[in-house]
Design a protein around this motif. Structure first.
Motif, PDB file in Angstrom:
ATOM      1  N   ALA A 172       0.827  -1.204   0.000  1.00 53.09           N
ATOM      2  CA  ALA A 172       0.000   0.000   0.000  1.00 53.09           C
ATOM      3  C   ALA A 172       0.865   1.259   0.000  1.00 53.09           C
ATOM      4  CB  ALA A 172      -0.921  -0.004   1.223  1.00 53.09           C
ATOM      5  N   ALA A 173       1.950   1.237   0.797  1.00 57.83           N
ATOM      6  CA  ALA A 173       2.838   2.395   0.858  1.00 57.83           C
ATOM      7  C   ALA A 173       3.491   2.650  -0.495  1.00 57.83           C
ATOM      8  CB  ALA A 173       3.898   2.161   1.923  1.00 57.83           C
ATOM      9  N   THR A 174       3.898   1.580  -1.167  1.00 61.26           N
ATOM     10  CA  THR A 174       4.560   1.713  -2.470  1.00 61.26           C
ATOM     11  C   THR A 174       3.607   2.237  -3.532  1.00 61.26           C
ATOM     12  OG1 THR A 174       6.099  -0.090  -1.951  1.00 61.26           O
ATOM     13  CG2 THR A 174       5.764   0.427  -4.273  1.00 61.26           C
ATOM     14  N   GLU A 175       2.411   1.703  -3.590  1.00 57.75           N
ATOM     15  CA  GLU A 175       1.453   2.055  -4.649  1.00 57.75           C
ATOM     16  C   GLU A 175       0.762   3.405  -4.417  1.00 57.75           C
ATOM     17  OE1 GLU A 175       0.945   0.523  -7.409  1.00 57.75           O
ATOM     18  OE2 GLU A 175       1.379  -1.613  -7.177  1.00 57.75           O
ATOM     19  N   SER A 176       0.703   3.851  -3.160  1.00 63.25           N
ATOM     20  CA  SER A 176      -0.084   5.061  -2.867  1.00 63.25           C
ATOM     21  C   SER A 176       0.735   6.201  -2.280  1.00 63.25           C
ATOM     22  CB  SER A 176      -1.205   4.712  -1.886  1.00 63.25           C
ATOM     23  OG  SER A 176      -0.667   4.406  -0.600  1.00 63.25           O
ATOM     24  N   SER A 177       2.069   6.117  -2.437  1.00 63.50           N
ATOM     25  CA  SER A 177       2.943   7.147  -1.836  1.00 63.50           C
ATOM     26  C   SER A 177       2.634   7.300  -0.351  1.00 63.50           C
ATOM     27  CB  SER A 177       2.765   8.494  -2.553  1.00 63.50           C
ATOM     28  OG  SER A 177       3.173   8.397  -3.907  1.00 63.50           O
ATOM     29  N   TYR A 178       2.629   6.157   0.326  1.00 65.67           N
ATOM     30  CA  TYR A 178       2.384   6.093   1.768  1.00 65.67           C
ATOM     31  C   TYR A 178       1.011   6.660   2.146  1.00 65.67           C
ATOM     32  CZ  TYR A 178       7.246   4.792   2.037  1.00 65.67           C
ATOM     33  OH  TYR A 178       8.441   4.135   1.855  1.00 65.67           O
ATOM     34  N   GLY A 179       0.025   6.356   1.291  1.00 66.87           N
ATOM     35  CA  GLY A 179      -1.352   6.749   1.585  1.00 66.87           C
ATOM     36  C   GLY A 179      -1.688   8.169   1.189  1.00 66.87           C
ATOM     37  N   ASN A 180      -0.795   8.843   0.454  1.00 64.75           N
ATOM     38  CA  ASN A 180      -0.999  10.255   0.123  1.00 64.75           C
ATOM     39  C   ASN A 180      -1.364  10.514  -1.338  1.00 64.75           C
ATOM     40  OD1 ASN A 180      -0.320  11.235   2.784  1.00 64.75           O
ATOM     41  ND2 ASN A 180       1.828  10.784   2.311  1.00 64.75           N
ATOM     42  N   SER A 181      -1.441   9.474  -2.157  1.00 66.75           N
ATOM     43  CA  SER A 181      -1.710   9.689  -3.585  1.00 66.75           C
ATOM     44  C   SER A 181      -3.152  10.152  -3.811  1.00 66.75           C
ATOM     45  CB  SER A 181      -1.459   8.398  -4.365  1.00 66.75           C
ATOM     46  OG  SER A 181      -2.459   7.439  -4.065  1.00 66.75           O
ATOM     47  N   TYR A 182      -3.373  10.681  -4.988  1.00 64.42           N
ATOM     48  CA  TYR A 182      -4.707  11.186  -5.339  1.00 64.42           C
ATOM     49  C   TYR A 182      -5.754  10.080  -5.280  1.00 64.42           C
ATOM     50  CZ  TYR A 182      -8.525  12.932  -8.234  1.00 64.42           C
ATOM     51  OH  TYR A 182      -9.770  13.298  -8.707  1.00 64.42           O
ATOM     52  N   TYR A 183      -5.432   8.923  -5.867  1.00 65.06           N
ATOM     53  CA  TYR A 183      -6.415   7.836  -5.908  1.00 65.06           C
ATOM     54  C   TYR A 183      -6.618   7.183  -4.533  1.00 65.06           C
ATOM     55  CZ  TYR A 183      -6.121   8.419 -10.946  1.00 65.06           C
ATOM     56  OH  TYR A 183      -6.166   8.960 -12.193  1.00 65.06           O
ATOM     57  N   ALA A 184      -5.596   7.279  -3.696  1.00 62.84           N
ATOM     58  CA  ALA A 184      -5.758   6.783  -2.323  1.00 62.84           C
ATOM     59  C   ALA A 184      -6.730   7.673  -1.559  1.00 62.84           C
ATOM     60  CB  ALA A 184      -4.409   6.740  -1.615  1.00 62.84           C
ATOM     61  N   ARG A 185      -6.558   8.987  -1.735  1.00 64.79           N
ATOM     62  CA  ARG A 185      -7.378   9.943  -0.982  1.00 64.79           C
ATOM     63  C   ARG A 185      -8.802  10.061  -1.527  1.00 64.79           C
ATOM     64  NH1 ARG A 185      -5.872  14.515  -2.023  1.00 64.79           N
ATOM     65  NH2 ARG A 185      -4.071  14.227  -3.408  1.00 64.79           N
ATOM     66  N   THR A 186      -8.976   9.884  -2.834  1.00 65.75           N
ATOM     67  CA  THR A 186     -10.300  10.106  -3.426  1.00 65.75           C
ATOM     68  C   THR A 186     -11.081   8.825  -3.704  1.00 65.75           C
ATOM     69  OG1 THR A 186      -9.362  10.122  -5.672  1.00 65.75           O
ATOM     70  CG2 THR A 186      -9.501  12.245  -4.511  1.00 65.75           C
ATOM     71  N   ARG A 187     -10.361   7.694  -3.848  1.00 64.67           N
ATOM     72  CA  ARG A 187     -11.060   6.447  -4.186  1.00 64.67           C
ATOM     73  C   ARG A 187     -10.752   5.291  -3.229  1.00 64.67           C
ATOM     74  NH1 ARG A 187     -10.636   6.278 -10.870  1.00 64.67           N
ATOM     75  NH2 ARG A 187     -11.076   8.510 -11.183  1.00 64.67           N
ATOM     76  N   GLY A 188      -9.958   5.581  -2.197  1.00 61.25           N
ATOM     77  CA  GLY A 188      -9.608   4.507  -1.264  1.00 61.25           C
ATOM     78  C   GLY A 188      -8.812   3.409  -1.933  1.00 61.25           C
ATOM     79  N   TYR A 190      -5.428   1.987  -2.470  1.00 63.23           N
ATOM     80  CA  TYR A 190      -4.069   2.038  -1.930  1.00 63.23           C
ATOM     81  C   TYR A 190      -3.128   1.026  -2.582  1.00 63.23           C
ATOM     82  CZ  TYR A 190      -6.138   4.896   1.710  1.00 63.23           C
ATOM     83  OH  TYR A 190      -6.791   5.899   2.383  1.00 63.23           O
ATOM     84  N   PHE A 191      -3.663   0.188  -3.458  1.00 59.80           N
ATOM     85  CA  PHE A 191      -2.845  -0.874  -4.039  1.00 59.80           C
ATOM     86  C   PHE A 191      -2.701  -0.741  -5.561  1.00 59.80           C
ATOM     87  CE2 PHE A 191      -4.618  -2.469  -0.081  1.00 59.80           C
ATOM     88  CZ  PHE A 191      -3.503  -3.006   0.542  1.00 59.80           C
ATOM     89  N   GLY A 192      -3.050   0.414  -6.118  1.00 60.85           N
ATOM     90  CA  GLY A 192      -2.916   0.636  -7.559  1.00 60.85           C
ATOM     91  C   GLY A 192      -3.785  -0.299  -8.382  1.00 60.85           C
ATOM     92  N   ILE A 193      -4.881  -0.742  -7.825  1.00 64.41           N
ATOM     93  CA  ILE A 193      -5.733  -1.729  -8.496  1.00 64.41           C
ATOM     94  C   ILE A 193      -6.419  -1.109  -9.717  1.00 64.41           C
ATOM     95  CG2 ILE A 193      -7.790  -3.172  -8.221  1.00 64.41           C
ATOM     96  CD1 ILE A 193      -6.941  -3.523  -5.265  1.00 64.41           C
ATOM     97  N   ALA A 203      -8.391   3.498 -12.199  1.00 62.43           N
ATOM     98  CA  ALA A 203      -8.218   2.981 -10.832  1.00 62.43           C
ATOM     99  C   ALA A 203      -9.574   2.760 -10.164  1.00 62.43           C
ATOM    100  CB  ALA A 203      -7.383   3.956 -10.011  1.00 62.43           C
ATOM    101  N   SER A 204      -9.722   1.604  -9.567  1.00 60.26           N
ATOM    102  CA  SER A 204     -10.992   1.220  -8.934  1.00 60.26           C
ATOM    103  C   SER A 204     -11.284   2.059  -7.694  1.00 60.26           C
ATOM    104  CB  SER A 204     -10.964  -0.252  -8.541  1.00 60.26           C
ATOM    105  OG  SER A 204     -10.756  -1.067  -9.661  1.00 60.26           O
ATOM    106  N   HIS A 205     -12.563   2.254  -7.449  1.00 60.62           N
ATOM    107  CA  HIS A 205     -12.995   2.896  -6.202  1.00 60.62           C
ATOM    108  C   HIS A 205     -13.221   1.780  -5.180  1.00 60.62           C
ATOM    109  CE1 HIS A 205     -15.476   4.905  -3.219  1.00 60.62           C
ATOM    110  NE2 HIS A 205     -15.117   6.076  -3.759  1.00 60.62           N
ATOM    111  N   LEU A 206     -12.399   1.793  -4.117  1.00 57.43           N
ATOM    112  CA  LEU A 206     -12.444   0.696  -3.146  1.00 57.43           C
ATOM    113  C   LEU A 206     -12.961   1.108  -1.771  1.00 57.43           C
ATOM    114  CD1 LEU A 206      -9.062  -0.980  -4.093  1.00 57.43           C
ATOM    115  CD2 LEU A 206     -11.353  -1.776  -4.650  1.00 57.43           C
ATOM    116  N   GLY A 207     -13.340   2.362  -1.628  1.00 58.92           N
ATOM    117  CA  GLY A 207     -13.895   2.779  -0.339  1.00 58.92           C
ATOM    118  C   GLY A 207     -13.782   4.261  -0.116  1.00 58.92           C
TER     119      GLY A 207
END
Length: 262
Positions: A172-188, A190-193, A203-207
């Motif tokens: 998750a840290a690798t794919e989402s810049s330690y939880g700070n990426s745009y898709y992590a923050r807007t689509r949950g 964290y794994f570049g899915i 990128a999928s919306h996961l939460g």
């Protein structure tokens, strides 16, 4: 002369009769006294017996109360002893668990994390371990991570999917810049899915929260890779998870640094 004798004889008889009556009266008086004494003694004895019986009952009651009190004390002492023994057993069991956990961490450090490490192996990692790892990165990453206080989420995701929580964090840290990426923050996410190169917006919306994103991402990896037999980074990479040739190496680096924090 004869009349005088008769008179004396009558007097003697009267005196004799009086004397006899007096003796009878005296005897009856004595008998009466004796009877009264006997009655008094019997009354005293009866009263004393009643008193003794009452005292006996009181002593019996006190004795029973004392016995019950002693039993209560014994029960309390037994309860204290049982609790103490239980507490000692719990302490002993806790120390055993701590020793087991310590040995598991030492083994994980000794083995390290590589592209060929089975991500489904049991690690014994706890929420506080993950929080320690996250706190380390919070203090070494500019602006901190997006995972502060979320150690329990990685452990819960691990319990639900059987996937190593340290791997989940490193991935998750690798794919989402330690939880700070745009898709992590807007689509949950964290794994570049499904965020394919050149078309990351797929990128999928996961939460809508960190918890949902981590949990759903872990389920997605389990369903699409682990359940299909891809249980190492090398196998996942070869199956097409990522195109970056350094993908496995980067995740391994974060995972090994995480283990060294413990």
């Amino acid at each position: 002369m004869n009349n005088i004798q008769t008179s004396d004889g009558g007097s003697n008889k009267g005196a004799l009769l009086f004397h006899r009556l007096k003796k009878v009266h005296y005897r009856d008086s004595i008998i009466l006294v004796i009877l009264l004494v006997i009655a008094a003694v019997n009354g005293y004895l009866l009263s004393r017996m009643n008193q003794i019986e009452k005292e006996y009952d009181e002593i019996k009651t006190v004795s029973q109360q004392s016995k019950e009190a002693n039993q209560q004390v014994l029960n309390m002492l037994q309860e204290i002893k049982d609790k103490q023994e239980m507490k000692e057993q719990q302490i002993k069991y806790q120390k055993m668990l701590e020793e087991k956990h310590k040995n598991q961490i030492l083994q994980l450090k000794a083995e390290g994390f590589s592209a060929d490490t089975d991500i489904t192996q049991d690690t014994g990692i706890k929420a506080e371990d993950m929080d320690r790892i996250i706190e380390f990165y919070d203090s070494h990453i500019k602006g901190g991570t997006g995972f502060t206080g979320k150690g329990y989420v990685f452990v819960e995701a691990s319990k639900k999917t059987g996937i190593n929580p340290v791997y989940l964090f490193a991935h998750a840290a690798t794919e989402s810049s330690y939880g700070n990426s745009y898709y992590a923050r807007t689509r949950g996410n964290y794994f570049g899915i499904n965020a394919v190169d050149g078309n990351e917006d797929r990128a999928s919306h996961l939460g809508d929260s960190v918890d949902e994103g981590i949990m759903n991402g872990a389920y997605w990896i389990k369903h699409n890779y682990v359940d299909n037999g891809y249980t190492t980074l090398r196998e996942m990479h070869e199956a097409g998870y990522a195109s970056d040739k350094n993908w496995s190496q980067t995740i391994c680096s974060v995972a090994n640094t995480s283990l060294e924090v413990l």
